[in-house]
Design a protein around this motif. Sequence first.
Motif, mmCIF file in Angstrom:
data_model
loop_
_atom_site.group_PDB
_atom_site.id
_atom_site.type_symbol
_atom_site.label_atom_id
_atom_site.label_comp_id
_atom_site.label_asym_id
_atom_site.label_seq_id
_atom_site.Cartn_x
_atom_site.Cartn_y
_atom_site.Cartn_z
ATOM 1 N N PHE A 173 -10.327 -4.724 16.258
ATOM 2 C CA PHE A 173 -11.045 -4.578 17.529
ATOM 3 C C PHE A 173 -12.481 -4.122 17.269
ATOM 4 N N GLY A 186 -6.882 -6.693 16.882
ATOM 5 C CA GLY A 186 -7.116 -5.255 16.788
ATOM 6 C C GLY A 186 -6.221 -4.494 17.741
ATOM 7 N N TYR A 187 -6.093 -4.996 18.960
ATOM 8 C CA TYR A 187 -5.243 -4.241 19.885
ATOM 9 C C TYR A 187 -3.786 -4.296 19.439
ATOM 10 N N MET A 188 -3.421 -5.414 18.800
ATOM 11 C CA MET A 188 -2.053 -5.485 18.268
ATOM 12 C C MET A 188 -1.857 -4.541 17.096
ATOM 13 N N GLY A 189 -2.940 -4.098 16.526
ATOM 14 C CA GLY A 189 -2.830 -3.107 15.458
ATOM 15 C C GLY A 189 -3.219 -3.576 14.078
ATOM 16 N N THR A 226 -9.525 -0.914 13.415
ATOM 17 C CA THR A 226 -8.758 -2.149 13.471
ATOM 18 C C THR A 226 -9.747 -3.301 13.677
ATOM 19 N N PHE A 273 -10.326 -9.346 18.767
ATOM 20 C CA PHE A 273 -10.025 -8.262 19.711
ATOM 21 C C PHE A 273 -8.518 -8.125 19.882
ATOM 22 N N MET A 274 -7.860 -9.281 20.021
ATOM 23 C CA MET A 274 -6.408 -9.238 20.239
ATOM 24 C C MET A 274 -5.715 -8.716 18.990
ATOM 25 N N PRO A 279 -5.160 -3.614 10.997
ATOM 26 C CA PRO A 279 -6.264 -2.820 10.442
ATOM 27 C C PRO A 279 -7.328 -3.716 9.811
ATOM 28 N N GLU A 294 3.081 -11.613 11.817
ATOM 29 C CA GLU A 294 2.827 -11.859 13.232
ATOM 30 C C GLU A 294 1.337 -11.974 13.557
ATOM 31 N N PHE A 295 0.483 -11.627 12.608
ATOM 32 C CA PHE A 295 -0.951 -11.730 12.871
ATOM 33 C C PHE A 295 -1.529 -13.091 12.473
ATOM 34 N N HIS A 338 -6.388 4.436 19.190
ATOM 35 C CA HIS A 338 -5.550 3.294 18.843
ATOM 36 C C HIS A 338 -6.335 2.216 18.094
ATOM 37 N N VAL A 339 -7.524 1.872 18.559
ATOM 38 C CA VAL A 339 -8.190 0.696 17.982
ATOM 39 C C VAL A 339 -9.187 1.019 16.882
#
Lengths: 334, 541
Positions: free
Chosen positions: B384, B444-447, B382, B441-442, B449, B458-459, B378-379
């Motif tokens: 993250f 990256g976890y949200m996606g 990204t 980190f947040m 890239p 939203e980022f 997932h990360v």
Amino acid sequence: MGSFGIPLFPEQASTFARDVDALYFFIIAVSGFFALGVTVAVIVFGIVFRRRHAGEVGARIEGNLPLELAWSIIPTMISMVMFGWGASSYFHMRTPPAEALNIYAVGKQWMWKFQHLEGQREINELHVPVGRPVKVTITSEDVVHSLYLPSFRTKMDAIPGRYTHLWFEATKVGEYHIFCTEYCGTNHSGMIGTVVVMEPNDYQAWLAGGGVEGTLVERGQRLFQDLACGTCHLDTGKGRGPSLNDIVGKTVALADGSTAVVDEGYLRESIINSQAKIVQGYQPLMPAFQGLVSEDNLVALVEYVKSLSPQATTTAPAAATAPAAPAADPTKKK
Amino acid sequence: MLDTLKLPERHYLNNGHGLKSWLLTKDHKRIAIMYLISISVMFLIGGLFAAAVRVELMTPEGDLFLADTYNKMFTMHGVVMVFFFLIPSTPAVLGNFLIPPMIGAKDLAFPRINLLSLYLLWVGAAFFFYALFAGGVDTGWTFYTPFSSSASNSNVVPTALGAFISGFSSILTGLNFIVTIHRMRAPGLTWFRLPLFVWAHYATSLIQVLGTPVVAITIVMVAVERMFGFAIFDPVRGGDPVLFQHLFWFYSHPAVYIMILPAMGVISEVVSTFSRKTIFGYSFVAFSSLAIAVFGFLVWAHHLFVAGISTYSAMVFSFLSFAVAIPSAVKTFNWAATLYKGAISFETPMLYAYGFFGLFLIGGLTGLFLATLGVDIHVHDTYFVVAHFHYIMVGGAIMGYLGGLHFWWPKLTGRMYSEFFSRISAILVFVGFNLTFFPQFMLGYMGMPRRYHAYPDEFQVLNIMSSAGAAVLGVGYLLPVLYFLWSLKRGEVAGPNPWGASGLEWQMPSPPPTENFKEQPVVHGEPYEYTPHVAREANLV
Ligand code: HEM
Ligand SMILES: [Cu+2]
């Protein structure tokens, strides 16, 4: 689109999402524990043992073997739990079920092209049904890209010259991001799109609404004729090239004495660069179609050749390469 | 007592004047100073590129720079910071200056090769600047093929040659350190009496000597493919694009330890000195450096978990990545235990060491997320990952480097800097750093890239926080330039051992004479012995 606006967490929209997030929280908890422990220790020591006068020196303590062993072995054991959990969910994510719906993705600077077996082709949009495993076979027409579906917690690189795959089962109707996560040049951040997860009925209706060129197999068949593949690959097996009937999933003997299993990657390579692996008993006569057939058309040809092996490719459009189905996999949640 | 301190009359800085006396010097200390100036300039340039990236990312649209320009900014940021700042930083500046005196030697084993290393860095940098002024390069610091070998039409070859040549600078420095540490230790200075700074540099040097040639060859392969059309990585002509990733990370994973191990060495010295206590578990700390150097070569494919490698090889590399995390954890626990029953004081170097604890902890622990296969899928690629390695390489390596610079500055220059401003800068760096990178980190976890010029709305909030943090961080990094320069003329005279430290280097005058020691020192005791007598004489401000 999803629950955007809450900037902390991506939507959980696939069967993987809950497992991955649970693992994520587990690691947060463990690392939080250690981080907090060390932080509190250094702060407390810093206060309690602060220097009170200029000539003060610390106690001479050289070490402590049991302590050293404890803080090497305990973290090792805890990390093995992370490893095991992570490896088992990875294994699950890398093993598409046999009944999965098969979709092809081709990355290209800077767009994603998707092809459905029924013939629909779309760009930067991917329509899939909810509640059904979907396997995406991925390649690239130029540089390395990576197909990333954050709400599904999965991604896979699109590598030129070979097929890779990912699979997922969407759990929630809606629209979610598609990103390219391998840097691919100028418009890398524009290589994005939307997965549209639909109710199965809506998906069927959507499928029925497109595909003017016929199904993928039909397109492949036309290409097969246009490129005159059939002049050598006779059904009888007496042609200058081997018969293509019932080869998928079989092991073929090669001219150099080695063997190869016929899967999508093998078929693709045999079309664009047949000299790479010559079947025993045949001459390296086949022209290389490298550069003459686009990746999209290669996909159609591969699907057509697969359709000539009916028992290997079951009625459902499943992949020949899919390993045994983890149908009863306990980690798979709906 | 402070007023009675005077600079020595004769020292390495006034032994010879004029440019020539510097450019032709064989004195490891002068070479270290030239490295210091060179990499500070590179740090400034790399920082400007980073600032440009952060400004662009304040809005979701790619509205400040063209996409190509943005891509060049982050590429040149990475290339400068990794190859021309971080890899040389602690070893070439502090290691160069301090390893000979720490082991009681007059110089490194090969002083001329040491000077050659510096020149190679300059030649490498010249190639980089050529690439920059010819229009820049846009491949990312990782030069992934076939983008770099076939698709990019920017200045890949000169940049690659720049990295290639500076690689030899690193190899020669490593070679020099290894030979020096083996052959030139003072009588009585056994391996287990060496300062941990020296152990850390020994481990680093092994990686430099064994790993760097691999990346050098890989870079040449890219250049050869681009210039002469050889098919190595280009799949259209039968090459293998993923082969590059294996070769690149076979070096570049160990290379991340080239950046962090020397900083760990600094932390060992600083923690011991400011708690006036020997390092807890000396041999565990020493051997963990070697373990990191060895295991570091066995984990490269954890950068390729989604690059089509087989499921089982991914599992092996995941397992080994957890193994490599253990020695780092052991070091951290030992540092924390060193503080127990110490006599701790918080001058600026110790503030940096505390900052290092916090940031390296987060950096190392987030490595566990990435080593965990299910999460890495997932990360990977990204923000993250961006946050992870900045916590280690900026949070860890640069905190260590800056801490070391503050620790040994009185030795380098003979003078003290402003304690007040240096504390402020240490705090600004810590706060600014967390504000910059924790939100990533947040993200990256949200996606989100990495390497995105524009991004979905939203980022934005988290990106603005990150850019604001970068501004604070920038101030934190600029302050030392000012008070260090100020200290050169006006700083209080430091005396030989302002901190009451125990290392041999503190027995030289500050600044030291060219030959370091008047007589060959002989070592009788264990390392890190603190006596109240020496401690009282320390003129802590
Ligand atoms: C403590 C144990 C550590 C573990 C288990 C670990 C693990 C990992 C893993 C698995 C990745 C790949 C992530 C991905 O690309 O998806 C990664 C990336 C990275 N790590 Fe670590 N790491 C650790 C410590 C370090 C240290 C000490 C450094 C540097 C001094 C470092 C620097 C980096 C860098 C530079 C990258 C990514 C580079 C890039 O893709 O541009 N890591 N780490
Ligand atoms: Cu690595």
